[in-house]
Design an enzyme around this catalytic site. Structure first.
Site, PDB file in Angstrom:
ATOM      1  CG  HIS A  62     -12.116 -13.050  26.164  1.00 41.74           C
ATOM      2  ND1 HIS A  62     -12.722 -13.946  25.314  1.00 41.74           N
ATOM      3  CD2 HIS A  62     -12.295 -11.816  25.608  1.00 41.74           C
ATOM      4  CE1 HIS A  62     -13.249 -13.287  24.300  1.00 41.74           C
ATOM      5  NE2 HIS A  62     -13.002 -11.998  24.450  1.00 41.74           N
ATOM      6  CB  CYS A 101     -15.764 -11.803  26.108  1.00 46.17           C
ATOM      7  SG  CYS A 101     -16.074 -11.049  24.516  1.00 46.17           S
ATOM      8  CG  ASN A 118     -13.225 -12.096  20.679  1.00 52.82           C
ATOM      9  OD1 ASN A 118     -13.883 -12.890  21.340  1.00 52.82           O
ATOM     10  ND2 ASN A 118     -13.091 -10.825  21.000  1.00 52.82           N
TER      11      ASN A 118
HETATM   12  N1  ACO Z   1      -5.957  -4.236   8.476  1.00 47.14           N
HETATM   13  C1  ACO Z   1      -5.036  -3.320   8.122  1.00 47.14           C
HETATM   14  N2  ACO Z   1      -4.927  -2.124   8.701  1.00 47.14           N
HETATM   15  C2  ACO Z   1      -5.808  -1.830   9.678  1.00 47.14           C
HETATM   16  C3  ACO Z   1      -6.800  -2.733  10.093  1.00 47.14           C
HETATM   17  C4  ACO Z   1      -6.856  -3.981   9.440  1.00 47.14           C
HETATM   18  N3  ACO Z   1      -7.770  -4.925   9.755  1.00 47.14           N
HETATM   19  N4  ACO Z   1      -7.506  -2.161  11.091  1.00 47.14           N
HETATM   20  C5  ACO Z   1      -6.981  -0.948  11.299  1.00 47.14           C
HETATM   21  N5  ACO Z   1      -5.945  -0.728  10.441  1.00 47.14           N
HETATM   22  C6  ACO Z   1      -5.097   0.432  10.327  1.00 47.14           C
HETATM   23  C7  ACO Z   1      -5.760   1.702  10.846  1.00 47.14           C
HETATM   24  O1  ACO Z   1      -6.535   2.322   9.852  1.00 47.14           O
HETATM   25  C8  ACO Z   1      -4.570   2.518  11.253  1.00 47.14           C
HETATM   26  O2  ACO Z   1      -3.980   3.095  10.106  1.00 47.14           O
HETATM   27  P1  ACO Z   1      -3.380   4.593  10.158  1.00 47.14           P
HETATM   28  O3  ACO Z   1      -2.247   4.508  11.151  1.00 47.14           O
HETATM   29  O4  ACO Z   1      -2.964   4.819   8.765  1.00 47.14           O
HETATM   30  O5  ACO Z   1      -4.513   5.454  10.634  1.00 47.14           O
HETATM   31  C9  ACO Z   1      -3.579   1.465  11.776  1.00 47.14           C
HETATM   32  O6  ACO Z   1      -3.960   0.224  11.174  1.00 47.14           O
HETATM   33  C10 ACO Z   1      -3.627   1.299  13.265  1.00 47.14           C
HETATM   34  O7  ACO Z   1      -4.993   1.149  13.649  1.00 47.14           O
HETATM   35  P2  ACO Z   1      -5.427   1.024  15.129  1.00 47.14           P
HETATM   36  O8  ACO Z   1      -6.930   1.027  15.222  1.00 47.14           O
HETATM   37  O9  ACO Z   1      -4.658   2.020  15.929  1.00 47.14           O
HETATM   38  O10 ACO Z   1      -4.885  -0.447  15.431  1.00 47.14           O
HETATM   39  P3  ACO Z   1      -4.686  -1.147  16.817  1.00 47.14           P
HETATM   40  O11 ACO Z   1      -3.286  -1.478  17.005  1.00 47.14           O
HETATM   41  O12 ACO Z   1      -5.432  -0.431  17.918  1.00 47.14           O
HETATM   42  O13 ACO Z   1      -5.422  -2.518  16.550  1.00 47.14           O
HETATM   43  C11 ACO Z   1      -7.407  -3.676  17.129  1.00 47.14           C
HETATM   44  C12 ACO Z   1      -6.810  -2.556  16.304  1.00 47.14           C
HETATM   45  C13 ACO Z   1      -6.799  -5.000  16.674  1.00 47.14           C
HETATM   46  C14 ACO Z   1      -8.915  -3.728  16.900  1.00 47.14           C
HETATM   47  C15 ACO Z   1      -7.068  -3.446  18.602  1.00 47.14           C
HETATM   48  O14 ACO Z   1      -7.414  -2.131  18.981  1.00 47.14           O
HETATM   49  C16 ACO Z   1      -7.765  -4.414  19.519  1.00 47.14           C
HETATM   50  O15 ACO Z   1      -7.541  -5.606  19.460  1.00 47.14           O
HETATM   51  N6  ACO Z   1      -8.588  -3.905  20.437  1.00 47.14           N
HETATM   52  C17 ACO Z   1      -9.312  -4.748  21.337  1.00 47.14           C
HETATM   53  C18 ACO Z   1     -10.442  -5.368  20.597  1.00 47.14           C
HETATM   54  C19 ACO Z   1     -11.091  -6.474  21.343  1.00 47.14           C
HETATM   55  O16 ACO Z   1     -10.436  -7.249  21.995  1.00 47.14           O
HETATM   56  N7  ACO Z   1     -12.412  -6.557  21.213  1.00 47.14           N
HETATM   57  C20 ACO Z   1     -13.151  -7.577  21.755  1.00 47.14           C
HETATM   58  C21 ACO Z   1     -13.351  -7.408  23.224  1.00 47.14           C
HETATM   59  S1  ACO Z   1     -14.123  -8.759  23.876  1.00 47.14           S
HETATM   60  C22 ACO Z   1     -15.821  -8.693  23.572  1.00 47.14           C
HETATM   61  O17 ACO Z   1     -16.556  -8.313  24.424  1.00 47.14           O
HETATM   62  C23 ACO Z   1     -16.365  -9.116  22.216  1.00 47.14           C
END
Ligand code: ACO
Length: 310
Positions: free
Chosen positions: A233, A109, A263
């Protein structure tokens, strides 16, 4: 004195739109969860990286009044090349009828910002016009059964023409960095889909944004108060909010297109830049911070003194 500045810009988005509601049918998720946790409402999907890149490049060349024979180099940032080999930039060079070098940049990214800085360096070496494109067809490497990643990614392309000019040019400060010790937190093996430790990516992204912004500000001799507009980004609105708390930027001075693009990795910053320009949010003389982070980990920042008429 010889500098460089952006003189043209353009985008390409595939026509098919996948909303969060569409994803509710494919995986255990909801529109509300995706919006609250990421800020994403929809994403465009479809097409090949080279076609999207060529279309965005064509528009950027038109805006810059750049003929095919005037382009000295194509730099294509992409995480989703058409093929493992050859690179995708030569396909774009051919589609646009250019007669020049063509090079893929794989810095996830951060790739388009790496390309922008590299274009400025090539112009210092004597080139006159460099086409810098960020393009992705991430839907080809996204697992739509994994709700941790399947909700995040989209396809699209953004391009700019960077051109030699008299005087110091637009680039006031820059930073490029990486830490391969974190390669395991976001990766795709050959032929496979993206895998991610979302929480760790979130933590490292915020740190990288703060560190890279401060390095570029130091080089430019500026403080956050001097920055008029920020284009980060577009990965997750909460990542941006967390970094801005430390850096002192506001969402009002930030362009976000994430809600409707998802993204788009290396395409996300030029897509947002085009949006800011299309809506008159950047004016001649503004100091604009372009800030990328991504898999690698990699990060890159460029502070530009915007010089083109918009
Ligand atoms: N829908 C519903 N529930 C979900 C989903 C979903 N899509 N995904 C996870 N959950 C649930 C989990 O199972 C968990 O449930 P639990 O509490 O019962 O165990 C709860 O929601 C919380 O999950 P987390 O993984 O802790 O959620 P988080 O708040 O961390 O959000 C996310 C996840 C959106 C992926 C976040 O961590 C994030 O945005 N991280 C950065 C990702 C990113 O930017 N990646 C790209 C980088 S750039 C590149 O190089 C491509």
């Amino acid at each position: 004195m010889r500098g460089a500045r952006i003189t043209g810009w353009g985008i390409a988005m595939p026509p098919e739109v996948v909303t969060n509601f569409d994803l509710e049918d494919k995986m255990d998720t909801t529109d509300q969860w995706i919006r609250e946790r990421t800020g994403i409402g929809a994403r465009h999907v479809g097409g090949m990286t080279s076609d999207l890149a060529a279309e965005a490049g064509r528009q950027a060349m038109k805006k810059a009044d750049a003929t095919p024979d005037s382009i000295d180099m194509v730099l294509l940032a992409t995480t989703s090349p058409d093929q493992t080999c050859p690179g995708t930039a030569p396909t774009v060079q051919d589609e646009l009828g250019l007669d020049c070098g063509a090079l893929d940049i794989q810095a996830a990214c951060s790739g388009w910002v790496y390309g922008l800085i590299t274009a400025h360096a090539f112009i210092q070496m004597g080139m006159n016009k460099v086409l810098v494109i960020g393009a992705e067809s991430l839907s080809r490497i996204t697992d739509y059964t994994d709700r941790g990643t399947g909700i995040l990614f989209g396809d699209g392309a953004g391009a700019t023409v960077v051109e030699a000019c008299e005087g110091p040019g637009e680039l006031l400060g820059w930073d490029m960095g990486s830490d391969g010790a974190y390669s395991h937190i976001l990766y795709a093996d050959p032929g496979d889909t993206l895998k991610m430790d979302g929480k760790e990516v979130f933590r490292q992204a915020v740190k990288a944004m703060i560190r890279s912004t401060n390095a570029a500000l130091d080089m430019a001799g500026l403080t956050p108060d001097d920055i008029d507009h920020v284009i980060p980004h577009q990965a997750n609105i909460r990542i941006v909010e967390s970094a801005w708390k430390k850096l002192g930027f506001t969402l009002e001075q930030t362009t976000m297109v994430l809600e409707r693009t998802g993204n788009t990795s290396s395409a996300s910053i030029p897509l947002a830049l085009n949006d800011a320009l299309a809506h008159g949010r950047i004016k001649k003389g503004d100091k604009v911070l372009l800030l990328g982070f991504g898999a690698g980990m990699t990060w890159a920042s460029a502070i530009v003194d915007w010089q083109a008429e918009t």
